[in-house]
Design a protein around this motif. Structure first.
Motif, PDB file in Angstrom:
ATOM      1  N   PRO A   1       0.846  -1.197  -0.139  1.00 45.69           N
ATOM      2  CA  PRO A   1      -0.139  -0.012   0.222  1.00 45.69           C
ATOM      3  C   PRO A   1       0.962   1.206   0.058  1.00 45.69           C
ATOM      4  O   PRO A   1       2.007   1.101   0.538  1.00 45.69           O
ATOM      5  N   SER A   2       0.377   2.302  -0.530  1.00 42.10           N
ATOM      6  CA  SER A   2       1.198   3.562  -0.866  1.00 42.10           C
ATOM      7  C   SER A   2       0.586   4.734  -0.010  1.00 42.10           C
ATOM      8  O   SER A   2      -0.702   4.723  -0.196  1.00 42.10           O
ATOM      9  N   HIS A   3       1.414   5.215   0.859  1.00 43.45           N
ATOM     10  CA  HIS A   3       0.734   6.471   1.702  1.00 43.45           C
ATOM     11  C   HIS A   3       0.539   7.686   0.658  1.00 43.45           C
ATOM     12  O   HIS A   3      -0.257   8.522   1.087  1.00 43.45           O
ATOM     13  N   LYS A   4       1.095   7.550  -0.617  1.00 49.01           N
ATOM     14  CA  LYS A   4       0.544   8.697  -1.135  1.00 49.01           C
ATOM     15  C   LYS A   4      -0.988   8.727  -1.830  1.00 49.01           C
ATOM     16  O   LYS A   4      -1.402   9.572  -1.997  1.00 49.01           O
ATOM     17  N   VAL A   5      -1.597   7.474  -1.603  1.00 49.09           N
ATOM     18  CA  VAL A   5      -2.837   7.176  -2.009  1.00 49.09           C
ATOM     19  C   VAL A   5      -3.794   8.247  -0.783  1.00 49.09           C
ATOM     20  O   VAL A   5      -4.901   8.929  -1.243  1.00 49.09           O
ATOM     21  N   ASN A   6      -3.249   8.176   0.456  1.00 50.01           N
ATOM     22  CA  ASN A   6      -4.019   9.060   1.136  1.00 50.01           C
ATOM     23  C   ASN A   6      -3.886  10.631   0.840  1.00 50.01           C
ATOM     24  O   ASN A   6      -4.935  11.343   1.050  1.00 50.01           O
ATOM     25  N   ALA A   7      -2.881  11.038   0.247  1.00 54.86           N
ATOM     26  CA  ALA A   7      -2.796  12.307  -0.205  1.00 54.86           C
ATOM     27  C   ALA A   7      -3.615  12.787  -1.223  1.00 54.86           C
ATOM     28  O   ALA A   7      -4.241  13.685  -1.469  1.00 54.86           O
ATOM     29  N   LEU A   8      -3.865  11.649  -2.048  1.00 55.55           N
ATOM     30  CA  LEU A   8      -4.994  11.972  -3.154  1.00 55.55           C
ATOM     31  C   LEU A   8      -6.409  11.830  -2.530  1.00 55.55           C
ATOM     32  O   LEU A   8      -7.028  12.918  -2.919  1.00 55.55           O
ATOM     33  N   PHE A   9      -6.723  11.212  -1.635  1.00 54.80           N
ATOM     34  CA  PHE A   9      -7.967  11.178  -0.938  1.00 54.80           C
ATOM     35  C   PHE A   9      -8.334  12.268  -0.625  1.00 54.80           C
ATOM     36  O   PHE A   9      -9.108  12.943  -0.436  1.00 54.80           O
ATOM     37  N   ALA A  10      -7.037  13.085   0.073  1.00 54.30           N
ATOM     38  CA  ALA A  10      -7.312  14.342   0.867  1.00 54.30           C
ATOM     39  C   ALA A  10      -7.625  15.450  -0.207  1.00 54.30           C
ATOM     40  O   ALA A  10      -8.078  16.445   0.299  1.00 54.30           O
ATOM     41  N   SER A  11      -6.962  15.072  -1.368  1.00 53.53           N
ATOM     42  CA  SER A  11      -7.134  16.110  -2.332  1.00 53.53           C
ATOM     43  C   SER A  11      -8.471  16.019  -3.305  1.00 53.53           C
ATOM     44  O   SER A  11      -9.032  17.076  -3.988  1.00 53.53           O
ATOM     45  N   LEU A  12      -9.339  15.039  -3.263  1.00 51.90           N
ATOM     46  CA  LEU A  12     -10.303  14.910  -4.063  1.00 51.90           C
ATOM     47  C   LEU A  12     -11.611  15.671  -3.454  1.00 51.90           C
ATOM     48  O   LEU A  12     -11.617  15.726  -2.076  1.00 51.90           O
ATOM     49  N   PRO A  13     -12.326  16.280  -4.328  1.00 50.23           N
ATOM     50  CA  PRO A  13     -13.611  16.883  -3.931  1.00 50.23           C
ATOM     51  C   PRO A  13     -14.507  15.849  -3.651  1.00 50.23           C
ATOM     52  O   PRO A  13     -15.731  16.535  -3.163  1.00 50.23           O
ATOM     53  N   PHE A  14     -14.267  14.623  -3.630  1.00 55.42           N
ATOM     54  CA  PHE A  14     -15.489  13.850  -3.149  1.00 55.42           C
ATOM     55  C   PHE A  14     -14.970  12.614  -2.486  1.00 55.42           C
ATOM     56  O   PHE A  14     -13.485  12.452  -2.524  1.00 55.42           O
ATOM     57  N   THR A  15     -15.619  11.968  -1.710  1.00 55.12           N
ATOM     58  CA  THR A  15     -15.393  10.840  -1.076  1.00 55.12           C
ATOM     59  C   THR A  15     -15.634   9.422  -2.021  1.00 55.12           C
ATOM     60  O   THR A  15     -16.850   9.634  -2.786  1.00 55.12           O
ATOM     61  N   LEU A  16     -14.930   8.418  -2.193  1.00 53.78           N
ATOM     62  CA  LEU A  16     -15.312   7.087  -2.875  1.00 53.78           C
ATOM     63  C   LEU A  16     -16.866   6.596  -2.353  1.00 53.78           C
ATOM     64  O   LEU A  16     -17.064   6.567  -1.262  1.00 53.78           O
ATOM     65  N   THR A  17     -17.553   6.164  -3.409  1.00 51.05           N
ATOM     66  CA  THR A  17     -18.705   5.489  -2.925  1.00 51.05           C
ATOM     67  C   THR A  17     -18.384   4.126  -2.487  1.00 51.05           C
ATOM     68  O   THR A  17     -17.235   3.760  -2.507  1.00 51.05           O
ATOM     69  N   CYS A  18     -19.154   3.429  -1.934  1.00 53.44           N
ATOM     70  CA  CYS A  18     -19.024   1.930  -0.982  1.00 53.44           C
ATOM     71  C   CYS A  18     -18.788   1.154  -2.051  1.00 53.44           C
ATOM     72  O   CYS A  18     -17.668   0.446  -1.862  1.00 53.44           O
ATOM     73  N   ALA A  19     -19.327   1.152  -3.625  1.00 58.40           N
ATOM     74  CA  ALA A  19     -18.764   0.122  -4.476  1.00 58.40           C
ATOM     75  C   ALA A  19     -17.427   0.607  -4.965  1.00 58.40           C
ATOM     76  O   ALA A  19     -16.630  -0.464  -5.000  1.00 58.40           O
ATOM     77  N   GLN A  20     -17.148   1.713  -4.865  1.00 61.64           N
ATOM     78  CA  GLN A  20     -15.741   2.115  -5.365  1.00 61.64           C
ATOM     79  C   GLN A  20     -14.754   1.766  -4.422  1.00 61.64           C
ATOM     80  O   GLN A  20     -13.820   1.284  -4.775  1.00 61.64           O
TER      81      GLN A  20
END
Ligand code: ADP
Ligand code: MG
Length: 708
Positions: free
Chosen positions: A252-271
């Motif tokens: 797992p990459s910590h950079k993914v968290n940085a992406l989550f923080a910058s997205l204007p939305f949160t992922l859906t349950c299905a995503q």
């Protein structure tokens, strides 16, 4: 074993004929036995000329009363037959040998077989088969139906039939090995393989001919089941092979968290669920083989981007392939927006780059400096060599063939071999060490389950079955093209309110030029009628940069209306666009309409779609558009489309990669697929010789893709 002998061991097969037979996919005697008739002619009966009815295929007899050459549109040879009671039948030949023409002497008696149709003066047959007979001593009628085989130019029906007779002769002396478990045959009351083959090549008058015609006969069912089993075996083997290969495991990459923080939305349950599945796969040392299905707008791109981050952060390269340049360019933008702030470089490769620029990018790909590479099928080209390809993402898979997918996968392997700095290893060991990239395949074409089992049986399946919140179902109206002007005026009024719209002019003629023209004419009409409307135009004949510039302007709301051909079908994402008009909607497939319509309904605004049709609509035409009006559900639409158009169309190019069956038809025979899958798994676990024999029998020379 005679069945594995080459066809030139049969009487009458020279090099030329062998070539023709090979062209038909026939190599061994066994292939001939499995080359089943397209249909049958009934020469067990003889009808009088007076009993013939146009439209029927029949055998009849008569005496030649005249022969003539007709001139005019097409020269033809016209023979007239008369029955004993005086009824007339003309025989028309457009191609004939002069010697053949001379043989039709008046007074001679002919027995003919052909399709009866209404001629100028009396009934006629075009190119009937015929034989000269003696009235006193007529030849006996056939006792079995005459099969008609699919054949190819230069290989006549009669020749092929004779060869198949020879093969059947061998078969009668020595039945083929029975490869299916006896218990299975008994459970479903199916005949043995040899019986089934005999029945279908030489049906007796007592056989259920109606059932044969409808493909319901146990002899056919038996062969269909065996073929489907062998196909499932191929897929499952492919999968097993893949699972034995090595792939780099990505933590797992910590950079993914940085992406989550910058997205204007949160992922859906299905995503989130699908992402979990992908991340688990990526953490394994076997290559992921996953197909992600998600309806248009379900948010597949961001999921793919997260997978890319994980691979890139581990130091590996990621290739992302889109089916069109518009889509590739759009992915490039999205990936740059998401990945570059995380210090992951995104490049792209397209078919129209200048030589120097391309050379530069190819060098970056080769040395590994380019981490995430977006492109079209240009990425398949031989000149593209990756340094360390860890993940391949293929978007809108239905547009690509299985071959292309495998080519890219092999590139990963090739790189490892070439970059290998252990020259003393023998090649077999090197192959063991080779790393294979993970594969993520995405499609918005919902594939009905049975079809997915067959076409994608080698892949794991994830489904994003939820749209991001706030999306309102698109409202669809079906409107007669006579109201086109009103629809245009309505569109203008909406654009005045800040709405952005698409106007799609689909392919009317099979010509890119006319296609582009139709869109051009429509765009001009809008410009002339409403000079203040900002109109853009995209079609397949525009240069890549031009296309990209127009898309960009539309995305930034510098245009109100985008008039387009179906080039915008896949993937284009402009959330502010909320109105779509599709012309000639009755000519498009449902899945394609659904794809097109999916370009709107991507934002929070209520979206509308207008399907314009050209009256009159057939009953099915009406029913189809009705489905589009009622449903926004890609699965329901795909099921309906499958019923109407068959699997080939839905799977697109994939079907050329191994979904060619000799007998089975995925739609007609769908009820056997689950059983075939189960039996194949059992056989694979039990008996590898049997499994190999089954594959050799059914796939033989067609197996290339499975070993690729
Ligand atoms: P598709 O599955 O058709 O490829 P996209 O990946 O293009 O869909 O996503 C459609 C739009 O939805 C994009 O603008 C994307 O940024 C947005 N999106 C994706 N996931 C979400 C989410 N969870 N919430 C809101 N918007 C999302
Ligand atoms: Mg997409």
């Amino acid at each position: 074993m005679f069945e594995n002998h080459s066809l030139d061991t049969l009487k009458g097969v020279g090099p030329k004929q062998l070539d023709k037979l090979n062209k038909l996919g026939l190599f061994h005697i066994q292939d001939l036995l499995l080359h089943l008739p397209l249909r049958y002619q009934d020469k067990t009966r003889l009808l009088a000329i007076e009993a013939l009815i146009p439209g029927m295929e029949a055998q009849t007899e008569g005496t030649i009363i005249s022969q003539a050459m007709t001139r005019g549109g097409r020269n033809s040879l016209l023979i007239t037959l008369q029955s004993n009671q005086g009824a007339l039948l003309s025989l028309r030949f457009f191609h004939y040998h002069p010697r053949q023409a001379q043989s039709f002497n008046r007074g001679k008696r002919l027995r003919v077989y052909g399709e009866v149709r209404m001629g100028l003066h009396n009934l006629e047959m075009v190119h009937p088969t015929y034989q000269f007979i003696q009235e006193q001593n007529p030849p006996a009628l056939d006792t079995t139906l005459t099969p008609v085989y699919p054949t190819t130019e230069g290989l006549g029906q009669a020749t092929l039939t004779k060869l198949i007779h020879q093969a059947l002769h061998h078969l009668k002396a020595q039945p083929l090995a029975e490869l299916l478990p006896e218990s299975l045959l008994r459970a479903y009351s199916l005949p043995t393989l040899s019986q089934a083959i005999l029945t279908l090549h030489q049906p007796q008058a007592s056989d259920d001919l109606v059932a044969i015609k409808q493909f319901r006969h146990p002899a056919q069912q038996r062969l269909i089941l065996e073929e489907l089993i062998s196909q499932q075996i191929g897929l499952q083997k492919l999968r097993q092979q893949e699972q034995q290969r090595l792939a780099p495991a990505f933590a797992p990459s910590h950079k993914v968290n940085a992406l989550f923080a910058s997205l204007p939305f949160t992922l859906t349950c299905a995503q989130n669920r699908v992402l979990d599945e992908i991340q688990q796969d990526l953490a394994q040392a076997q290559p992921m083989q996953r197909l992600v299905q998600g309806d248009v707008g379900s948010g597949k791109t961001v999921v793919a981007a997260i997978a890319a981050i994980q691979a890139a952060d581990a130091g590996y390269q990621v290739a992302i392939m889109a089916p069109t340049e518009i889509l590739a360019e759009q992915h490039l933008q999205a990936f740059r927006e998401w990945l570059e702030p995380l210090d992951i470089k995104v490049t792209w490769l397209n078919g129209r780059m200048k030589t120097a620029e391309k050379r530069d990018i190819l060098a970056q790909i080769r040395c590994g400096e380019a981490k995430v590479i977006v492109g079209t099928h240009a990425l398949f080209q031989d000149a593209v060599n990756f340094h360390q390809l860890g993940l391949v993402i293929i978007d809108e898979q239905h547009r690509f063939g299985v071959h292309q997918r495998l080519t890219l996968q092999q590139k990963g392997q090739k790189m490892v071999l070439e970059g290998d700095n252990e020259p003393n290893l023998d090649p077999a060991n090197k192959a063991c060490l080779a790393m294979h990239p993970h594969q993520l395949i995405m499609t918005a074409t919902p594939i009905p389950r049975t079809l997915a089992m067959t076409a994608y049986g080698d892949l794991d399946l994830s489904i994003i079955d939820e749209l991001p919140p706030g999306r309102k179902p698109i409202e669809t109206a079906v409107i007669n093209n006579q109201k086109r002007e009103e629809v245009m005026a309505h569109l203008y009024a909406r654009c005045q309110e800040g709405v952005q719209a698409y106007w799609v002019c689909p392919l009317i003629e099979e010509s890119e030029v006319l296609h582009a023209q139709a869109a051009e004419v429509t765009a001009n009409l809008f410009c002339e009628t409403w000079p203040d409307l900002r109109v853009g135009l995209v079609h397949g004949r525009l240069k890549g940069e031009q296309k990209a510039a127009v898309m960009q302007a539309f995305k930034h709301h510098e245009l109100d209306l985008l008039v387009a051909t179906t080039v915008i079908e896949v993937g284009v994402n402009v959330p502010n666009a909320s109105l779509m008009i599709i012309e000639n909607a009755e000519r498009l497939g449902l899945a394609q309409l659904h794809q097109l319509r999916g370009r709107v309904g991507r934002g929070e605004k209520q979206s509308h779609c207008v399907l314009l049709y050209q009256a009159p609509l057939s009953a099915t035409g009406k029913a189809r558009l009705q489905i589009m009006r009622e449903s926004n559900d890609g699965f329901r639409i795909a099921e309906e489309d499958l019923k109407i158009r068959g699997p080939g169309e839905i799977l697109g190019t994939r079907q050329t990669g191994g979904l060619q069956f000799r007998i089975a038809d995925l739609q007609r025979d769908a009820h056997w697929i689950a059983l075939a899958r189960q039996v194949s798994a059992e056989l694979l676990a039990q008996d590898s010789n049997l499994v190999n024999a089954l594959q050799a029998r059914w796939i033989g020379h067609r197996a290339d893709y499975q070993t690729a």
